[in-house]
Design an enzyme around this catalytic site. Sequence first.
Site, PDB file in Angstrom:
ATOM      1  N   ARG A  78       0.713  -1.189   0.028  1.00 34.45           N
ATOM      2  CA  ARG A  78      -0.085   0.043  -0.030  1.00 34.45           C
ATOM      3  C   ARG A  78       0.996   1.071  -0.131  1.00 34.45           C
ATOM      4  NH1 ARG A  78      -2.574  -0.409   4.927  1.00 34.45           N
ATOM      5  NH2 ARG A  78      -4.354  -2.172   3.914  1.00 34.45           N
ATOM      6  N   ARG A 148      -1.019   6.254   9.586  1.00 37.64           N
ATOM      7  CA  ARG A 148      -0.982   6.035   8.278  1.00 37.64           C
ATOM      8  C   ARG A 148      -1.376   6.908   7.238  1.00 37.64           C
ATOM      9  NH1 ARG A 148      -3.712  -0.314   8.833  1.00 37.64           N
ATOM     10  NH2 ARG A 148      -2.041  -1.123  10.456  1.00 37.64           N
ATOM     11  N   LYS A 209      -2.672   0.814  15.212  1.00 42.40           N
ATOM     12  CA  LYS A 209      -2.777   1.557  14.092  1.00 42.40           C
ATOM     13  C   LYS A 209      -3.565   3.165  14.417  1.00 42.40           C
ATOM     14  CE  LYS A 209      -6.653  -0.782  12.334  1.00 42.40           C
ATOM     15  NZ  LYS A 209      -7.505  -1.608  11.239  1.00 42.40           N
ATOM     16  N   LYS A 211      -5.447   6.442  12.320  1.00 44.96           N
ATOM     17  CA  LYS A 211      -5.665   7.337  11.036  1.00 44.96           C
ATOM     18  C   LYS A 211      -6.111   8.558  11.117  1.00 44.96           C
ATOM     19  CE  LYS A 211      -7.178   2.658   9.464  1.00 44.96           C
ATOM     20  NZ  LYS A 211      -8.142   1.604   9.018  1.00 44.96           N
ATOM     21  N   CYS A 429     -14.545  -4.179   0.711  1.00 49.17           N
ATOM     22  CA  CYS A 429     -13.139  -4.662   0.931  1.00 49.17           C
ATOM     23  C   CYS A 429     -12.486  -5.527  -0.102  1.00 49.17           C
ATOM     24  CB  CYS A 429     -12.921  -4.848   2.128  1.00 49.17           C
ATOM     25  SG  CYS A 429     -13.288  -6.576   2.631  1.00 49.17           S
ATOM     26  N   CYS A 435      -6.930 -11.534   1.038  1.00 47.19           N
ATOM     27  CA  CYS A 435      -6.763 -11.122   2.338  1.00 47.19           C
ATOM     28  C   CYS A 435      -6.802 -12.327   3.396  1.00 47.19           C
ATOM     29  CB  CYS A 435      -7.778 -10.276   2.727  1.00 47.19           C
ATOM     30  SG  CYS A 435      -7.950  -9.615   4.448  1.00 47.19           S
ATOM     31  N   CYS A 474     -14.563  -9.483   6.666  1.00 47.99           N
ATOM     32  CA  CYS A 474     -14.406  -9.616   8.506  1.00 47.99           C
ATOM     33  C   CYS A 474     -14.730  -8.224   8.862  1.00 47.99           C
ATOM     34  CB  CYS A 474     -12.915 -10.205   8.537  1.00 47.99           C
ATOM     35  SG  CYS A 474     -11.726  -8.599   8.461  1.00 47.99           S
ATOM     36  N   CYS A 478     -12.183  -2.400   6.714  1.00 50.11           N
ATOM     37  CA  CYS A 478     -11.662  -1.807   5.796  1.00 50.11           C
ATOM     38  C   CYS A 478     -12.585  -1.285   4.778  1.00 50.11           C
ATOM     39  CB  CYS A 478     -10.768  -3.002   5.112  1.00 50.11           C
ATOM     40  SG  CYS A 478      -9.354  -3.499   6.141  1.00 50.11           S
TER      41      CYS A 478
END
Length: 565
Positions: A78, A148, A209, A211, A429, A435, A474, A478
């Site tokens: 990414r 990110r 993470k 964002k 996603c 994935c 899931c 995302c």
Amino acid sequence: MSEQDKTVKLSDNERLKRESNFLRGTIEADLQDEITGGFTADNFQLIRFHGMYQQDDRDIRGERAKQKLEPLHNVMLRARMPGGIINPDQWLAIDKFAEEKTMYGSIRLTTRQTFQFHGVLKPNIKGMHQMLDSVGIDSIATAGDVNRNVLCTTNPIESELHQEAYEWATKISEHLLPRTRAYAEIWLDGEKSETTEEPILGSNYLPRKFKTTVVIPPNNDVDVHANDLNFIAISENGKLVGFNVLVGGGLAMTHGDTATYPRKADDFGFIPVEHTLAIAEHVVSVQRDWGNRSNRKNAKTKYTLDRVGVNAFREEVESRAGVKFETSRPYEFTTRGDNIGWVEGIDGKHHLALFIQSGRILDYPGKTLKTGCREIAKIHQGDFRMTANQNLIIAGVPTEQKSAIEKLAREHGLIDDSHSNQQKNSMACVALPTCPLAMAESERYLPSLVEKVEGLLTKHGIADDNIILRVIGCPNGCGRAMLAEVGLVGKGPGKYNMHLGGNRIGTRVPKLYKENVSEDIFLPELDNLIGRWATERNEGECFGDFVIRAGIVQEVKISKTDFHS
């Protein structure tokens, strides 16, 4: 190390980061290992900080196991593209690499307003990073426990305001980057140098993470409530004067764990533009020091706010930054999608937003999307803007070039007047086959699902209307299904949790309506609900508002108490 770190058992990821020599690990040695196509031990996790996830093709995993072969390991990369802007030369370079060096040949636009390569085998990984560097792109900190890729509203019409907002998105991204030289040393053969500290992120980086977005009302195209930190642009006479700051949004959860939940961000207040970097730094530093490092499922900023209190977190940010939040300035969100088609900016330039289903740019029979983008890049004089809705804007087109670009776009299927409003407002996603976390289909399932939902809208006489529909494989969030009017969250093969009650502008979390159901159950339910919406709704009432007003689901006001109740 915080007091919490000294008194509680830390998750193994904390050991991994601490022992990584500032994200270097033994990645270089792993690159030379020809016995396996994957990365081993801690490096499997560490490459994420360099923008990559190790994956394999799950469609062929079983067959390879029968042949006593390891899974077909590869990486997804990414890129870091603050604000999603990429120039034509860069586009041509990534197009060439995708065609020649990846297993799938595609460029995928993501909900993080950047692009991904899928299916890069180990021998091509270093060359990929060096190719990106040669055109001014990297993948530093697009995954892992760091800040990110920073999103920014595309807003092609108000070009001057967008330029200011975009510049701040870039500044925030650069300010919050890791200081370690590990990326340059490993992938670019940079000179090795000792790293002694990470002044903002800390030696163990963040608990989880993080964002960040910059958004220009009235379009909430970046879905602010999906993010830890959001700067909402406040302008006067077309000039940026500051930001309202929202903290603590996030959508990921864990099936069966009621201590996890999606959550909206809280409004901390307004700051003048000159304090932007200080506030960004210290929201990060407070989360760095106060976030949960023992349980990663509760490590995001949203849980820190609910544990310590919004006021305590805000006051600590003010103390560290030396800045007091002012009362928030008025703003309103009215949309959050992309305006597909041509629009003209205040500067007289033209901008063409192309709808790309699931962001997958590839050549299909009769629809050569990838070739079309390549041909446009060869003649385009402006830039491309990747959107947080997985679409692509050909931006800054002078009047005299408009017809040539439209001709190419139509020839290659990039403009398709048959796309419905429902298609344009549906998202998925990646999920299977690449994935490793996917429990159910998403991207591959979306086209057939949308077609069926279109059929239901037509059946009930509202074919031109739409529902914000999102499908994810899931519960990690995302595809931002937990801000949809109808969100399907993968639970197992062909099974989804069905959530209802988000709204058109992305300011409400939906609530669980049906659990672990297949299409033969949730589609008839949707049929009935769309029928009621068509006949019982108030004027202008969106589907998500209707299901709450009609008592079909309860509104989620405070996620910690309402989401699982």
